[in-house]
Design a protein around this motif. Structure first.
Motif, PDB file in Angstrom:
ATOM      1  N   ASP A 275       0.826  -1.207   0.000  1.00  0.00           N
ATOM      2  CA  ASP A 275       0.000   0.000   0.000  1.00  0.00           C
ATOM      3  C   ASP A 275       0.856   1.252   0.000  1.00  0.00           C
ATOM      4  O   ASP A 275       0.605   2.202  -0.730  1.00  0.00           O
ATOM      5  CB  ASP A 275      -0.872   0.033   1.266  1.00  0.00           C
ATOM      6  CG  ASP A 275      -2.173  -0.715   1.061  1.00  0.00           C
ATOM      7  OD1 ASP A 275      -2.325  -1.303  -0.023  1.00  0.00           O
ATOM      8  OD2 ASP A 275      -3.010  -0.710   1.976  1.00  0.00           O
TER       9      ASP A 275
ATOM     10  N   ASN B  54      -7.124   1.462   1.851  1.00  0.00           N
ATOM     11  CA  ASN B  54      -5.691   1.575   1.695  1.00  0.00           C
ATOM     12  C   ASN B  54      -5.113   2.076   3.006  1.00  0.00           C
ATOM     13  O   ASN B  54      -5.777   2.826   3.722  1.00  0.00           O
ATOM     14  CB  ASN B  54      -5.394   2.577   0.569  1.00  0.00           C
ATOM     15  CG  ASN B  54      -3.960   2.528   0.121  1.00  0.00           C
ATOM     16  OD1 ASN B  54      -3.057   2.819   0.886  1.00  0.00           O
ATOM     17  ND2 ASN B  54      -3.747   2.148  -1.119  1.00  0.00           N
ATOM     18  N   THR B  55      -3.884   1.674   3.321  1.00  0.00           N
ATOM     19  CA  THR B  55      -3.299   2.127   4.589  1.00  0.00           C
ATOM     20  C   THR B  55      -3.080   3.628   4.605  1.00  0.00           C
ATOM     21  O   THR B  55      -2.807   4.186   5.660  1.00  0.00           O
ATOM     22  CB  THR B  55      -1.961   1.428   4.851  1.00  0.00           C
ATOM     23  OG1 THR B  55      -1.352   1.175   3.615  1.00  0.00           O
ATOM     24  CG2 THR B  55      -2.175   0.128   5.579  1.00  0.00           C
ATOM     25  N   ASP B  57      -5.470   5.696   3.795  1.00  0.00           N
ATOM     26  CA  ASP B  57      -6.759   6.346   4.065  1.00  0.00           C
ATOM     27  C   ASP B  57      -6.660   7.120   5.373  1.00  0.00           C
ATOM     28  O   ASP B  57      -5.902   6.747   6.263  1.00  0.00           O
ATOM     29  CB  ASP B  57      -7.876   5.297   4.216  1.00  0.00           C
ATOM     30  CG  ASP B  57      -8.177   4.593   2.909  1.00  0.00           C
ATOM     31  OD1 ASP B  57      -7.776   5.125   1.861  1.00  0.00           O
ATOM     32  OD2 ASP B  57      -8.794   3.524   2.946  1.00  0.00           O
ATOM     33  N   GLY B 210      -6.930   0.969   5.973  1.00  0.00           N
ATOM     34  CA  GLY B 210      -6.630  -0.162   5.114  1.00  0.00           C
ATOM     35  C   GLY B 210      -7.029  -1.496   5.719  1.00  0.00           C
ATOM     36  O   GLY B 210      -6.873  -2.527   5.080  1.00  0.00           O
ATOM     37  N   ALA B 236     -11.773  -3.767   4.892  1.00  0.00           N
ATOM     38  CA  ALA B 236     -11.168  -3.690   3.558  1.00  0.00           C
ATOM     39  C   ALA B 236     -10.754  -5.103   3.169  1.00  0.00           C
ATOM     40  O   ALA B 236      -9.917  -5.707   3.836  1.00  0.00           O
ATOM     41  CB  ALA B 236      -9.959  -2.762   3.589  1.00  0.00           C
TER      42      ALA B 236
END
Lengths: 318, 521
Positions: A275, B54-55, B57, B210, B236
């Protein structure tokens, strides 16, 4: 013994140097990727003004080397910075819970895989070329030859859809160890299937290699049982190669399991790394890269220490 | 705006056919789904699995993008206005509003008795700070362009907010329902989004970007007929197989974006598929400044060269409808129903090529799955159908990573995803107005601009409808965007999840309000 300590100190020194080089390579590589955090996080909604404002706010408009050295000095003082995405959150805090999850899964899988692989390795060496050897080898090789996600899907199909184990390995807050072990069983089993073959075959090869040595022949000639020959005489001398292959597989369990994390929705470091790379969140990418590199350095060092300790000839070298 | 819901035993095609036969306005539900109309009741832990998350966010509404954070925002926050399931605008924190005669000054009266999760009363200063978060020179907000027209916001007492715009905008209250614009409590004129306090139906308990977000019901919520669940959990689950497994094995109650290729297997597993046709559409944008796309005949040749029905059937597995080269969905208020549907017609495509003075045409079409799921396949399909008209489209697979910054609006011909907008003006101003930052066709049209400005400040609905019809026709015939398909919002739910009989079509998960509007049987 002093020899060992000197080796450890030397290797840790080289390890630090490795980490430094890794940090430069990762930073440079992330720079080479197209786009930066501002563009990645705004995505389709990016306007030039918003991108410029985010860059200014986060200092991304500084030249590369300024940003790298800022980061490096922070790290030297034990400060890994804050994530670009969550300004209020130190990277260390973000990584800690993920790191715990990753270690938990790695240890869980290793606790199943290492004894299994070593036992099987010794057994197939003992009964080499028997039907057992062939079945064990071909099963382990098929497990390693399938892609991880395929093994994972098969396990989900067989064990999760029938209701024995959960398909998602998420951990409810405050879960006790028993529940954690239950929920993480399928990912741990997947990893076990993936890493067992390598360790088992290496054990087998190392032992069989030794079985041709004169001292083993001597042991056999004096009438020792084959299992005793292997466990008492061959295995101790095979520890060095076995320790090495176990170290490599443990490092893999820590660093390389992102696919398994995704399939089982397990919040580990791999997913965080992917990510963060996709969003160019450099402080997080750097910190994780350092952890991964450190895992390799330390595990390899441990393997070398074990092989040195297991071999008196190396112990007494001046 | 039909919610077509089905159970195993009822095929989608059959459903769509009967829907078409009866008329698109009817709501068609299998008999077994009637229980959905039962009275809502409280209780349960509602768990949604998302194909996003997503991390990176965050709780900062300025950076919200995909469904996970949109639902997060709509679960913990309220907005001044909200789009109802029928597509009409409803009051939320703003109890009522009125416009000046030129539609340039708007007065919003705030609801009495609304408190934030920390007990603070909602006042005008909160609204002002929340909107100012996206405004100004330093704005790093993705919503900056949509609040750009605001020139001034001021309070008139504690409960009235007056907003002045550069020019009249009859749809302005719609803008305030945008998911970027929740109302947060103000401290010294600024909002502190990190503390997670809002005035929505649920109180944020934990948020791991995430991974997941957990909420408990807000006992003091001002709406008595909403927010039925005791707890809400958002997860997620990026891998579509993992998401579907989570639903089948009962780890979650609802998933969004089930994999359309394997959706028949979900049906066998006894879950409900909900499919809503709304504003979401997939496009191919041509740079109208660049040759050969600067010639409208070339653009028309390409528009006639795409086999729309084939795309809907293969790329969307039938979960969608054909597009007519304009961005207005069938659920929009002013959709031009009478405008003739453009069909695949290789002969006319050839004709337009000849008009452009060309015997054949060769162009590169950039696509990546970041544009939309199946974009690369869609480009290949486009290339196959256009080949029958003597057009060589060369599909170029671009990296998904960085697609929006390096390919979209950079390469002259690229695949694009649009979530669509609830109003015609919003959609046209965002992606077709001259000089708009996301005008991805780099298109300018004098008559269109004139109509856009006139329709925006026009309060007479009939006149507006006429103008928007003409604009849809202009975009269809002269625009720079091929719009072959509108994609349904598809969700899958467990048996015990109940929904109102009409489901919001403005975005996924009932207008991202599922946590507020749905309940357990």
């Amino acid at each position: 013994m002093a020899h060992i300590w000197r080796m450890i100190a030397q290797r840790l020194g080289f390890g630090l140097l490795t980490l430094f080089v890794v940090s430069i390579i990762i930073f440079g590589a992330t720079e080479l990727l197209p786009g930066d955090f501002a563009q990645a996080v705004l995505g389709q909604a990016a306007t030039p003004e918003a991108v410029a404002n985010i860059r200014r706010e986060l200092g991304l408009d500084q030249p590369v080397y300024v940003r790298y050295f800022d980061w490096l000095f922070g790290v030297m003082q034990g400060d890994f910075g804050t994530s670009l995405a969550q300004r209020g959150r130190p990277v260390s805090e973000m990584i800690m819970s993920r790191l715990g999850n990753t270690f938990f899964l790695a240890i869980y899988a290793a606790a199943m895989a290492v004894p299994l692989a070593l036992t099987l390795g010794v057994l197939v060496a003992l009964w080499r070329n028997s039907l057992f050897d062939r079945v064990a080898n071909s099963t382990a090789l098929s497990a390693i030859s399938f892609p991880e996600f395929f093994v994972a899907y098969i396990l989900i199909f067989v064990l999760a859809q029938s209701g024995y184990f959960p398909s998602m390995a998420r951990m409810p807050a405050g879960a006790d160890l028993g529940e954690k072990l239950y929920r993480a069983f399928l990912p741990a089993l997947t990893l076990t299937l993936v890493v067992t073959a390598h360790m088992m075959r290496m054990t087998r090869a190392a032992i069989i290699n030794l079985l041709a040595s004169p001292y083993i022949e001597m042991a056999r000639l004096k009438g020792m049982r084959p299992s005793r020959v292997i466990i008492r005489h061959a295995l101790p001398n095979a520890i060095a190669p076995i320790a090495n292959v176990v170290a490599i597989n443990l490092a893999y369990l820590i660093t390389g399991v992102v696919v398994v994390e995704v399939v089982f929705v397990y919040p580990g470091l791999g997913q965080l790394m992917v990510d963060s790379v996709s969003r160019r969140d450099i402080p997080v990418v750097q910190a994780i890269a350092l952890i991964f590199a450190a895992a390799y350095v330390l595990l390899n060092l441990t393997a070398d220490v074990i092989s040195t300790l297991s071999n008196p000839r190396l112990m007494h070298r001046t | 705006m039909n919610a077509s819901t089905r159970n195993p035993g009822l095929t989608r095609r059959g459903l769509l056919k009967s829907a078409g036969a009866i008329g698109a306005a009817g709501l068609i539900l299998p008999a077994s789904y009637r229980k959905a109309m039962a009275e809502p009741k409280r209780g349960g832990t509602f768990r949604i699995g998302f194909g996003h998350g997503n991390t990176t966010d965050s709780l900062n509404p300025a950076l919200w993008d995909q469904a996970f954070v949109q639902v997060l925002g709509n679960t913990m926050h309220n907005y001044l206005t909200v789009i109802g399931a029928d597509g009409q605008l409803e009051p939320e924190l703003a109890e009522s509003w009125e416009a000046s005669s030129d539609a340039a000054t708007w007065t919003f009266k705030l609801r009495e008795g609304v408190t934030f999760h920390n007990g603070k009363d909602l006042v005008a200063a909160d609204v002002i700070a929340s909107l100012n978060h996206h405004r100004g020179e330093d704005s790093a907000s993705a919503a900056a362009p949509i609040v750009e027209a605001i020139t001034d916001i001021r309070a008139d007492g504690d409960k009235v907010v007056v907003i002045t715009l550069q020019a009249g905008d009859a749809d302005f209250p719609f803008i305030l329902s945008d998911y970027h614009l929740p109302i947060l409590p103000a401290e010294d004129g600024r909002i502190d989004y990190d503390n997670g306090i809002g005035c929505g139906g649920y109180i944020l308990e934990s948020f791991e970007p995430g991974v997941d977000a957990h909420f408990t019901r807000n006992p003091d919520y001002w709406k008595s007929d909403r927010a039925w669940f005791d707890r809400v959990e958002l997860y997620a689950i990026l891998d579509s197989a993992a998401r579907q497994n989570a639903l089948i094995t009962g780890e979650v109650d609802v998933i969004d974006r089930p994999d359309l290729n394997t959706i028949h297997m979900l049906e066998r597993a006894g879950v409900n598929i909900i499919s809503v046709s709304g504003t979401q559409h997939y496009t191919f944008a041509m740079d109208s400044r660049a040759d050969p796309f600067s010639n409208n005949h070339v653009r028309l040749a390409l528009k006639y060269g795409v086999n729309r029905q084939q795309m809907v059937d293969t790329i969307l597995s039938g979960f969608g409808v054909v597009g007519n080269d304009h961005p207005i969905g069938r659920s929009n208020r002013f959709h031009a129903d009478d405008l003739e549907q453009r069909e695949f017609d290789p002969d006319r495509a050839r004709h337009h090529l000849r008009e452009a003075g060309l015997d054949s045409l060769t162009v590169d079409l950039s696509a990546a799955d970041a544009a939309f799921a199946g974009a690369v396949d869609a480009a290949v399909l486009f290339s196959e159908s256009a080949a029958q008209a003597g057009i060589n489209i060369n599909p170029v697979r671009e990296p998904s990573d960085g697609y929006w910054s390096n390919v979209w609006m950079v390469k002259p011909f690229s695949a694009v995803y649009w979530g669509g907008r609830p109003t015609e003006d919003w959609m046209f101003s965002t992606a077709f107005a001259a000089g708009a930052p996301w005008n991805d066709g780099f298109w300018e049209h004098e008559r269109f601009e004139e109509l856009l400005r006139a329709a925006r400040s026009e309060l007479d609905e009939d006149l507006r409808a006429e103008m928007y019809f003409e604009m849809q026709q202009i975009v269809r015939d002269e625009g720079a965007i091929v719009i072959p398909m509108f994609s349904d919002y598809v969700m899958a739910t467990a048996d015990n999840v109940m929904t109102p009989d009409q489901i919001g079509a403005n975005t996924t998960l009932d207008g991202v309000r599922a946590t507020e509007r749905w309940w357990f049987a």
